[in-house]
Design a protein around this motif. Structure first.
Motif, PDB file in Angstrom:
ATOM      1  N   ALA A  18      -7.097   2.060  -3.420  1.00 18.08           N
ATOM      2  CA  ALA A  18      -7.053   3.127  -2.411  1.00 18.08           C
ATOM      3  C   ALA A  18      -8.110   4.189  -2.695  1.00 18.08           C
ATOM      4  O   ALA A  18      -8.802   4.657  -1.775  1.00 18.08           O
ATOM      5  CB  ALA A  18      -5.656   3.752  -2.391  1.00 18.08           C
ATOM      6  N   ASP A  37     -11.135   8.859 -13.061  1.00 21.21           N
ATOM      7  CA  ASP A  37     -10.150   7.853 -13.516  1.00 21.21           C
ATOM      8  C   ASP A  37     -10.133   7.833 -15.038  1.00 21.21           C
ATOM      9  O   ASP A  37     -11.190   7.883 -15.673  1.00 21.21           O
ATOM     10  CB  ASP A  37     -10.517   6.462 -12.981  1.00 21.21           C
ATOM     11  CG  ASP A  37      -9.310   5.529 -12.967  1.00 21.21           C
ATOM     12  OD1 ASP A  37      -8.927   5.059 -11.879  1.00 21.21           O
ATOM     13  OD2 ASP A  37      -8.737   5.278 -14.065  1.00 21.21           O
ATOM     14  N   THR A 183       0.076   4.891 -14.863  1.00 23.50           N
ATOM     15  CA  THR A 183       0.801   6.033 -15.438  1.00 23.50           C
ATOM     16  C   THR A 183       1.632   6.708 -14.354  1.00 23.50           C
ATOM     17  O   THR A 183       1.457   6.444 -13.165  1.00 23.50           O
ATOM     18  CB  THR A 183      -0.151   7.118 -16.004  1.00 23.50           C
ATOM     19  OG1 THR A 183      -0.766   7.809 -14.905  1.00 23.50           O
ATOM     20  CG2 THR A 183      -1.201   6.548 -16.928  1.00 23.50           C
ATOM     21  N   GLU A 388      -0.199   3.138  -3.584  1.00 21.72           N
ATOM     22  CA  GLU A 388       1.124   2.779  -4.115  1.00 21.72           C
ATOM     23  C   GLU A 388       1.882   3.942  -4.736  1.00 21.72           C
ATOM     24  O   GLU A 388       3.079   3.811  -5.021  1.00 21.72           O
ATOM     25  CB  GLU A 388       0.929   1.665  -5.146  1.00 21.72           C
ATOM     26  CG  GLU A 388       2.121   0.766  -5.264  1.00 21.72           C
ATOM     27  CD  GLU A 388       1.949  -0.255  -6.360  1.00 21.72           C
ATOM     28  OE1 GLU A 388       0.957  -1.003  -6.328  1.00 21.72           O
ATOM     29  OE2 GLU A 388       2.809  -0.283  -7.253  1.00 21.72           O
ATOM     30  N   PHE A 401      -2.175  -4.333  -0.888  1.00 20.31           N
ATOM     31  CA  PHE A 401      -3.578  -3.917  -0.754  1.00 20.31           C
ATOM     32  C   PHE A 401      -3.851  -3.364   0.639  1.00 20.31           C
ATOM     33  O   PHE A 401      -4.546  -2.373   0.774  1.00 20.31           O
ATOM     34  CB  PHE A 401      -4.535  -5.070  -1.065  1.00 20.31           C
ATOM     35  CG  PHE A 401      -4.782  -5.235  -2.544  1.00 20.31           C
ATOM     36  CD1 PHE A 401      -5.079  -4.140  -3.337  1.00 20.31           C
ATOM     37  CD2 PHE A 401      -4.716  -6.490  -3.138  1.00 20.31           C
ATOM     38  CE1 PHE A 401      -5.289  -4.275  -4.705  1.00 20.31           C
ATOM     39  CE2 PHE A 401      -4.924  -6.638  -4.498  1.00 20.31           C
ATOM     40  CZ  PHE A 401      -5.215  -5.532  -5.283  1.00 20.31           C
TER      41      PHE A 401
END
Ligand code: FDA
Length: 415
Positions: A18, A37, A183, A388, A401
């Motif tokens: 995403a 990230d 996480t 998600e 997805f």
């Protein structure tokens, strides 16, 4: 004096499916955008998805109500996003990049080569949008800023420095497979800004059962067969026609992964090994004058059932004494019991393999507090959630997805 923060129109935390999709589109709209990230290697979930071939979408999503394919407290939340950017829209992007793909079954589209091609495609789209990358970047703190002259609304302290941005998109995914970077960061961030979280639990995950080995079922490990599997009742009922796989530790295969997203602890699941046949009726009505043995009769009625499974079934104490009897001589009560046991094998799972082995997380940021057209928080302007991390969990088969792509596009076009 502390260094001046890097300003971006939009910052995205999480450079997965995403996050990359959103970053590419925002950059291509001409806005400054950065992806942060903590992982050094990005797109790991894409790389391992679909057995390395990435089941990137599902054709069944086109041309109908998408909500039945998603588990959520508010499944209708997905409707706008999935029609705004459809499975067909993603397929067009895949085709524009010359990626070969094929349909496996039930509308599932896979790369014919490797999942790496989807990662490369997203990276290329990000390059076209001039997206900045900060990988291996630990996020230390996020705070809201008072209204600033430059429009900045959030400040992010990280191991890559200080950032501020007008829009902050959370794309940190769910808890599945912590070994590759999952996480609970997104949930904590959401809570910080007053959002409620639907308890995250492992979904699309193998199920376990007590006394599996002692019951002799572990010996069936490796057997796979098509079944109909069910759980729940009334509004919470779910059923799937898929393949079941016996394992050393319990059950897996698409049937079990699908039902696991609906299964609630304490509830049973029911497996029908012969969904097209009422075996109790067939055994009772067909026995008259039959000289063949009961085990042969069952084999004739269910030719698709593996030998090893039938042998194990008929070895159960209730059936073993009759297995070699003439079919015609077996009492109807026993035939009914045998037929029902194969049409309605009811088991009580003791749990699942957990996040380590799950393909998704059910639960997440409560979508009641998010605008369905923009993915923006209803509680904090400029804060977005995509993919998600939200309380949206797709079925197995490319639905997760597609949710990542569609929700990303909605946010990207709204910032
Ligand atoms: P995603 O998990 O892709 O990305 C989240 C990113 O956030 C990661 O890069 C992570 O490193 C980063 N992040 C997390 N915490 C952070 C922190 N504290 N700080 C900074 N960054 C942080 N779906 C499907 O439709 N078809 C398929 O074939 C498969 N196959 C599949 C196989 C396996 C083994 C798994 C585990 C999952 C699948 N899925 C799937 C599910 C699919 O991979 C998943 O739904 C999407 O990747 C979700 O995309 P997101 O971008 O929301 O999260």
């Amino acid at each position: 004096m502390s260094p001046l923060p890097h300003f971006f129109h939009t910052l995205i935390i999480g450079a997965g499916a995403a996050g990359m999709m959103a970053a590419a589109r925002i950059g291509q709209r001409g806005f400054s955008v950065a992806l942060l990230d903590h992982a050094v290697k990005i797109g790991e979930k894409i790389r391992i998805s679909g057995g390395g071939r990435c089941n990137f979408t599902n054709r069944h999503l086109d041309g109908g109500d998408a909500s039945p394919y998603y588990v959520s407290q508010q499944p209708r939340f997905v409707r706008h996003a999935l029609s705004r950017f459809s499975a067909q829209d993603f397929v067009q992007l895949v085709e524009a990049h010359g990626i070969a793909y094929h349909e496996k079954h039930k509308g599932q589209l896979f790369c014919s080569g490797s999942a790496q091609e989807i990662i490369a495609m997203l990276q290329e789209e990000c390059r076209k949008g001039g997206v900045s990358w900060h990988t291996g970047c630990r996020i230390d703190a996020v705070c809201a800023l008072p209204e600033q002259a430059d429009g900045a609304r959030f400040e992010i302290r990280s191991s890559s420095g200080l950032f501020c941005c007008r829009n902050l998109i959370t794309a940190t995914g769910g808890l599945a497979v912590p070994a590759i970077g999952a996480t609970a960061f997104g949930y904590e961030l959401a809570k910080q800004f007053g959002h409620s979280i639907i308890t995250p639990e492992a979904a699309l995950v193998p199920l376990r059962f007590e006394n599996w080995t002692e019951s002799g079922l572990a010996a069936l490990s490796g057997i796979a067969l098509p079944v109909c599997i069910r759980t729940g009742s009334g509004k919470t009922a779910a059923a799937f026609d898929e393949d079941l796989l016996f394992r050393h530790k319990g059950l897996s295969g698409p049937a079990v992964l699908q039902i696991s997203s609906y299964w609630q602890p304490g509830n049973s699941i029911t497996v029908d090994f012969a969904p097209d046949t009422d075996l109790a009726a067939a055994l009772c009505h067909g026995k008259s004058g039959q000289k063949i043995q009961l085990n042969t009769a069952i084999r004739q009625l269910c030719p698709h059932l593996p030998e090893r499974l039938l042998d194990c079934w008929l070895a159960q104490p209730a059936f073993a004494p009759y297995a070699a009897h003439k079919w015609a001589d077996v009492p109807n009560t026993l035939l009914q019991q045998l037929g029902r046991s194969l049409n309605e094998w009811t088991l009580l799972p003791s749990g699942s393999d957990g996040h380590k082995k799950a393909e998704a997380t059910r639960g997440g940021v409560n979508v009641k507090e998010i605008h369905p057209k923009t993915m923006e928080s209803r509680l904090r302007p400029g804060l977005y959630f995509i993919g998600e991390v939200m309380d949206i969990t797709g079925w197995l088969g490319g639905y997760n997805f597609q949710w990542a792509w569609s929700s990303a596009v909605c946010a990207a076009d709204a910032v």
